[in-house]
Design an enzyme around this catalytic site. Sequence first.
Site, PDB file in Angstrom:
ATOM      1  CG  ASN A 117      -1.770   1.208   1.359  1.00  0.00           C
ATOM      2  OD1 ASN A 117      -1.821   2.031   0.438  1.00  0.00           O
ATOM      3  ND2 ASN A 117      -2.449   1.339   2.493  1.00  0.00           N
ATOM      4  CD1 TRP A 118       3.496   1.045  -3.009  1.00  0.00           C
ATOM      5  CD2 TRP A 118       3.389   2.257  -4.895  1.00  0.00           C
ATOM      6  NE1 TRP A 118       4.167   0.348  -3.995  1.00  0.00           N
ATOM      7  CE2 TRP A 118       4.108   1.065  -5.162  1.00  0.00           C
ATOM      8  CE3 TRP A 118       3.189   3.167  -5.933  1.00  0.00           C
ATOM      9  CZ2 TRP A 118       4.636   0.783  -6.420  1.00  0.00           C
ATOM     10  CZ3 TRP A 118       3.707   2.880  -7.192  1.00  0.00           C
ATOM     11  CH2 TRP A 118       4.431   1.702  -7.429  1.00  0.00           C
ATOM     12  CE  LYS A 119      -0.105   3.115   4.787  1.00  0.00           C
ATOM     13  NZ  LYS A 119       0.025   3.206   6.232  1.00  0.00           N
ATOM     14  CG  HIS A 157      -5.715   1.962   5.296  1.00  0.00           C
ATOM     15  ND1 HIS A 157      -5.264   2.884   6.213  1.00  0.00           N
ATOM     16  CD2 HIS A 157      -4.708   1.081   5.119  1.00  0.00           C
ATOM     17  CE1 HIS A 157      -4.020   2.569   6.559  1.00  0.00           C
ATOM     18  NE2 HIS A 157      -3.662   1.478   5.906  1.00  0.00           N
ATOM     19  CD  GLU A 211      -2.784   5.463   6.788  1.00  0.00           C
ATOM     20  OE1 GLU A 211      -2.755   5.528   5.546  1.00  0.00           O
ATOM     21  OE2 GLU A 211      -1.883   4.902   7.455  1.00  0.00           O
ATOM     22  CD  GLU A 227      -3.409  -2.426   7.245  1.00  0.00           C
ATOM     23  OE1 GLU A 227      -2.335  -2.711   6.728  1.00  0.00           O
ATOM     24  OE2 GLU A 227      -3.986  -1.341   7.054  1.00  0.00           O
ATOM     25  N   GLY A 286       2.726   2.282  10.865  1.00  0.00           N
ATOM     26  CA  GLY A 286       3.695   3.359  10.726  1.00  0.00           C
ATOM     27  C   GLY A 286       4.376   3.734  12.034  1.00  0.00           C
ATOM     28  CB  SER A 294       5.345  -1.789  12.108  1.00  0.00           C
ATOM     29  OG  SER A 294       5.016  -0.425  12.311  1.00  0.00           O
TER      30      SER A 294
HETATM   31  P1  13P Z   1       3.180   0.361   7.671  1.00  0.00           P
HETATM   32  O1  13P Z   1       3.680  -0.945   7.077  1.00  0.00           O
HETATM   33  O2  13P Z   1       3.921   1.549   7.144  1.00  0.00           O
HETATM   34  O3  13P Z   1       3.059   0.297   9.146  1.00  0.00           O
HETATM   35  O4  13P Z   1       1.683   0.548   7.095  1.00  0.00           O
HETATM   36  C1  13P Z   1       0.806  -0.512   7.173  1.00  0.00           C
HETATM   37  C2  13P Z   1      -0.419  -0.154   6.428  1.00  0.00           C
HETATM   38  O5  13P Z   1      -1.157   0.735   6.810  1.00  0.00           O
HETATM   39  C3  13P Z   1      -0.715  -0.903   5.202  1.00  0.00           C
HETATM   40  O6  13P Z   1      -1.989  -0.629   4.725  1.00  0.00           O
END
Ligand code: 13P
Length: 249
Positions: free
Chosen positions: A9-11, A94, A96, A166, A172, A212
Amino acid sequence: MRTKMVAGNWKMNKTLQEGVALATELKETVKNPSCAVVIGTPFIHLATVSELLKGSPIKVAAENCADKDKGAFTGEVSAAMVKSTGAEYVILGHSERRAYYHEDYAILREKVRLALDNGLKPIFCIGEVKEEREAGKQNEIVKAQLEGSVFNLTAEEWNNITLAYEPVWAIGTGLTATPEQAQEMHAYIRSLVAEKYGKQAAEDTTILYGGSCNEKNAAELFANEDVDGGLIGGAALIGEKFRAIIAAR
Ligand code: 13P
């Protein structure tokens, strides 16, 4: 046998040129993965990256889609539009999106519905925040998230769903769930799927861990019976790290 998967997931990272460079690198280096590999990219990359990855085992996901079919919704991107780029998957739910864009159960239910109606496969994310885990409410929370947005699906529709657990406190933050915490929750999620759709459907459901997850801890997490792979944020932005995670699966 359920599908094992490593998804990135590049966000909101990478310009189009940077994204093309990473996708090209991955195409050249990930030729015979032992699991399904998906990269979730920003909308603007989807068409180019899907075209570039033709003939590669790597599949493409959007990171979101609209909760409306089409029309006067300035700035939104519909599931049909995502599908037309060649993307096969869409990441929905997600944390976020839930936290910063106020996507509640009903909105996500609409998004999942539109994704499926347009032939996209949702990677549906669930997970509790830190305070909820500290209060021992994590099971209750993920159950409500499933019931609120995806347990309305038919058994046939369910076959197109991939879940991603998640824990928000692990995203993160460098704080990964322990392999025991991940296994315990994944087994619980699978038991909920079994109650709703039956034992076989639960056995066939892919449940990814995200938060993470990196090249150092992936093997330990994936060694658990109910952890079918990972949804990777930060470590998916670096080809070498993402490849190491794929190799760990
Ligand atoms: P990180 O791997 O950067 O913690 O992010 C996980 C994530 O939100 C994947 O969708």
